[in-house]
Design a protein around this motif. Structure first.
Motif, short mmCIF file in Angstrom:
data_model
loop_
_atom_site.label_atom_id
_atom_site.label_comp_id
_atom_site.label_asym_id
_atom_site.label_seq_id
_atom_site.Cartn_x
_atom_site.Cartn_y
_atom_site.Cartn_z
N SER A 193 21.36 3.20 54.12
CA SER A 193 21.22 1.76 53.88
C SER A 193 20.34 1.52 52.66
O SER A 193 19.37 2.26 52.42
CB SER A 193 20.57 1.08 55.07
OG SER A 193 21.36 1.24 56.22
N TYR A 202 22.62 -3.79 46.59
CA TYR A 202 23.54 -2.72 46.26
C TYR A 202 24.17 -2.18 47.52
O TYR A 202 23.60 -2.28 48.61
CB TYR A 202 22.82 -1.58 45.53
CG TYR A 202 22.27 -1.96 44.18
CD1 TYR A 202 22.99 -2.74 43.29
CD2 TYR A 202 21.01 -1.54 43.80
CE1 TYR A 202 22.49 -3.09 42.06
CE2 TYR A 202 20.49 -1.88 42.55
CZ TYR A 202 21.24 -2.65 41.69
OH TYR A 202 20.73 -2.99 40.47
N SER A 203 25.35 -1.58 47.37
CA SER A 203 26.04 -1.02 48.53
C SER A 203 25.29 0.20 49.05
O SER A 203 24.54 0.86 48.33
CB SER A 203 27.48 -0.64 48.15
OG SER A 203 27.48 0.33 47.11
N ASP A 204 25.51 0.48 50.32
CA ASP A 204 24.88 1.63 50.96
C ASP A 204 25.45 2.92 50.40
O ASP A 204 26.49 2.94 49.75
CB ASP A 204 25.11 1.57 52.48
CG ASP A 204 24.43 0.37 53.12
OD1 ASP A 204 23.55 -0.22 52.48
OD2 ASP A 204 24.79 0.03 54.25
N ARG A 209 23.27 3.12 41.17
CA ARG A 209 23.58 1.73 41.48
C ARG A 209 23.10 0.84 40.34
O ARG A 209 22.12 1.13 39.67
CB ARG A 209 22.91 1.29 42.79
CG ARG A 209 23.35 2.05 44.03
CD ARG A 209 24.75 1.63 44.43
NE ARG A 209 25.17 2.18 45.69
CZ ARG A 209 25.92 3.26 45.83
NH1 ARG A 209 26.31 3.92 44.77
NH2 ARG A 209 26.29 3.68 47.02
#
Length: 181
Positions: free
Chosen positions: A69, A79-81, A128
């Motif tokens: 996470s 930001y995405s995991d 990211r």
């Protein structure tokens, strides 16, 4: 400066860009701010956190969880995991851990723009935002042709990542003491 003690232990500490404050991430996930640092929030203390990184502005931070996470606070963009990596077992201290429980072990923020590098237990790096992915560390030969050449293997536990001052690269430190660039 006063000495502060944390009963739950400390997972990470990082300074403000002005050098007049710092944040402390407890093992349980709670964040404390000192000096010029501002507290923007903390993740649920039961999620298991591993590291934190401050935005280049100092007005926010990201916290990474052991499940991959990525939590954002203040001006840190969401930001995405990080995806899970299966099938690798790591040894840390005396315990064995499956990669699924240690998909994110450390992170560092880009020094001049919104961006984040996250390393997992086997040294693979995920980028990211404005951070550029310069590749993973697994099975690459470092110092090739020299007596100190080594391979950062999937069974070597990744302990830390740090970026260059301009953000054009990073180093990853492994449990063996190897530092991959």
């Amino acid at each position: 400066s006063p000495v502060t003690s944390f009963a739950n232990g400390v997972r990470a500490i990082t300074s403000t860009p002005d050098g007049n404050g710092y944040w402390v991430l407890e093992l349980g996930g709670r964040i404390h701010a000192y000096g010029s640092a501002t507290h923007y929030g903390s993740p649920d203390p039961f999620l298991g956190t591993y590291d934190m990184a401050v935005t280049h502005t100092g007005l926010g931070y990201w916290v990474i969880g052991q499940d991959g996470s990525v939590f954002n606070y203040g001006d840190a963009p969401a930001y995405s995991d990080v995806a899970k990596t299966a099938g690798i077992t790591f040894m840390e201290g005396v315990g064995l851990f499956d990669a699924d429980t240690r998909v994110a072990t450390c992170c560092v923020a880009h020094p001049t723009k919104y961006g984040l590098w996250i390393a997992n237990g086997n040294g693979e790096v995920t980028a990211r935002g404005g951070a550029t992915n310069y590749g993973g560390m697994v099975d690459r030969v470092f110092h090739a042709g020299y007596s100190d050449s080594f391979v950062f293997t999937p069974t070597e536990w990744c302990h830390a990542i740090e970026c260059t001052t301009d953000g054009d690269g990073y180093w990853v430190a492994g449990a063996s003491g190897h530092i991959a660039q």
